[in-house]
Design an enzyme around this catalytic site. Structure first.
Site, PDB file in Angstrom:
ATOM      1  CG  ASP A 129      -0.211  -0.046   2.530  1.00 17.35           C
ATOM      2  OD1 ASP A 129       0.702  -0.883   2.670  1.00 17.35           O
ATOM      3  OD2 ASP A 129      -0.535   0.747   3.442  1.00 17.35           O
ATOM      4  CD  GLU A 196       4.049   0.806   7.268  1.00 20.91           C
ATOM      5  OE1 GLU A 196       4.650   1.116   8.318  1.00 20.91           O
ATOM      6  OE2 GLU A 196       3.818   1.622   6.354  1.00 20.91           O
TER       7      GLU A 196
END
Length: 536
Positions: A129, A196
């Site tokens: 991400d 994250e």
């Protein structure tokens, strides 16, 4: 090399070398493979294919948001399905030869089984991400944030620096080793979370549970995850600082509750005024810096004093004395705290009053006022110690103003003029991380590999490399999920500060394309060195 290892290990154990430096470590039994891959990586064809692979990954906007809904319900996660399809197309050999497991739909674990059943596996982590791009800033980008544009020097776009470059480097490295016949004796695991930049719980949280069930607590030899870049001190001297620990974290809500009423008949202090007294007490009592000899910050300071050309000359001898002299240690701590906010921060729990609210109308006494104080907890401290510290600071305020003090679920004492309530604002308190040992073993292999990759780099042209442990101020939200898996966790990126065009999480995020190749060179040597090692 063995004699050098013994020499430095003895000096470290005897306390004669507070900043041990290990020699460069090169693959031995896989030396020919390493040399061959060096030639492969230097070819223009390989470079362009790698750049194109990273560019393709950047074009898929795998954004994670703090307020995202559950996987399977919120369409924001749909982009990760596209990303997975892209990875399968880009790395068909990996998907054919390695076991690939998906957890919570989008968490990725790649398993390359080693031939030695007694050797603990290694874990190479990254995350899929990226932080969202603010639509209002798109016009400020030199190239569209999801273009993945390669201009001959830089690859542009969100995620080039954090963290798709490292994800692609890991996959390209494994793909290259597969293509050239390498068969590991030690099992290699790649783990890629997908949130994250939010909480890390949906991706790495599920991955960690899966890996702990499969390999047990402390079942891995080491973990390598993202971290701070290498610093160039000038004249070819580089400073590599793998983070061996992370500060803890806690947002403390300080809330004052008091009777309301009309503002024409005010008390001596409204809720807002009482809150102001509490804030003043907190800011008047900052946490004291501590430099403990068994802590990471102490080793960092010793390395700076021994090797950094930027360290104040007048403090070098004091730092050396502080290894054994308590008086010198006290003086050094005080001097460093005055030297810079950064040096002070590595030695202490920091506090910052960041959010405040209270009152609803100018003619109504506020019945409630609150502030949120962000804390980054020192390596040597704990959540419990921080809580007690705040209780001790605010108890006199509560007593002076006859307030009931409720702190973290307990009533400390009772007053009759309202309440002063302390709580974990968001329920996200986090202890400081376990500390990775900085001695012979995984740390020395990592440091030795960094030196080997830097010394043979045609891009960096280093004249020297110092490897020094560091403390991470922030929290790598994926890494914190993996604490149970090993005692040897390294947060480190083989990239220099100059290889980031404009930093991470900002407009014009871009990475120097050649730096991606350097990351692959490093990972190749690291995997081969660890595979040849005798780590348990």
């Amino acid at each position: 090399m063995l004699l050098s290892v013994v020499y430095w290990a003895l000096r470290f154990l005897l306390g004669d070398e507070p900043c041990p430096q290990w020699d460069a470590v090169y693959p031995q039994s896989n030396a020919r493979l390493d040399a061959h891959l060096e030639n492969v990586y230097a070819s223009q064809d390989f470079k362009l294919r790698t750049y194109d692979t990273l560019s393709g990954a950047i074009r898929i906007p795998t954004e994670s948001h703090d307020d995202s809904g559950p996987v399977g319900e919120d369409p924001v996660w749909d982009a990760f399905a596209d990303f997975h399809e892209y990875l399968e197309r880009a790395f068909p050999l990996i998907y054919a030869r390695l076991d690939v497991t998906k957890l919570n739909t989008y968490g990725l674990v790649y398993h390359w089984q080693g031939s030695s059943p007694g050797a603990k596996p290694i874990l190479l982590a990254a995350h899929q991400d990226v932080v969202p791009v603010d639509p209002s800033t798109i016009s400020q980008w030199k190239h569209h944030p999801y273009s993945g544009y390669y201009d001959g020097t830089w690859i542009w776009g969100r995620g080039t620096c954090d963290d798709k470059s490292e994800l692609i480097e890991r996959l390209v490295t494994i793909d290259s080793l597969l293509k050239h016949g390498f068969s590991p004796s030690r099992t290699i695991i790649l783990a890629f979370g997908f949130d994250e930049e939010a909480k890390g719980e949906e991706g790495a949280g599920h991955i960690a549970k899966y890996l702990e069930e499969a390999y047990g607590r402390n079942g891995f030899a080491l973990i390598l995850d993202e971290g701070e870049p290498i610093v160039n001190f000038g004249n070819g001297l580089y400073w590599a600082s793998p983070a061996l620990s992370e500060k803890g974290y806690m947002d403390v809500r300080v809330e004052v509750l008091s009777p309301g009423g009309h503002s024409s008949l005010p008390p001596a202090h409204t809720s807002i005024g009482l809150l102001a007294h509490a804030i003043s007490a907190i800011e008047a009592n900052p946490h004291k810096p501590q430099l403990l000899r068994n802590g990471t910050p102490f080793t960092t300071v010793q390395c700076l004093a021994e090797h950094s050309p930027l360290f104040p000359d007048e403090l070098r001898s004091l730092a050396r004395k502080a290894v054994k002299d308590d008086s010198a240690l006290e003086k050094l701590t005080a001097a460093l705290a005055k030297l810079s906010p950064l040096m002070k921060a590595i030695m202490t729990t920091t506090q910052a009053v960041d959010v405040i609210e209270g009152g609803v109308k100018v003619n109504a006494l506020p019945e409630r006022a609150s502030a949120i104080i962000n804390h980054r907890i020192a390596e040597h401290s704990s959540v419990a110690e921080l809580q007690q510290y705040i209780i001790n600071v605010l108890s006199p305020v509560a007593a002076t103003h006859d307030l009931t003090l409720k702190a973290f679920g307990q009533t400390i004492f009772t007053g009759s003029n309202g309440e002063l309530v302390l709580s974990d604002a968001y329920g996200t308190a986090l202890e400081p991380s376990p500390v990775t040992p900085a001695g012979y073993g995984p740390y020395s292999i990592l440091g030795g590999t960094v030196k080997a990759a830097m010394k043979t780099s045609k891009l960096y042209k280093s004249t020297g490399v110092i490897v020094a442990p560091s403390l991470l101020f922030g929290v790598v939200l994926d890494t914190m999920q993996y604490w149970n898996l090993t005692k040897h966790i390294f947060r480190f990126a083989f990239v220099t500060e100059a290889d980031y065009y404009n930093g991470i999480h900002t407009v014009n995020e871009a990475i120097r394309a050649e730096a991606v190749i350097e990351g692959i060179r490093f990972l190749t040597k690291f995997i081969l060195n660890v595979d040849e090692s005798h780590l348990s």
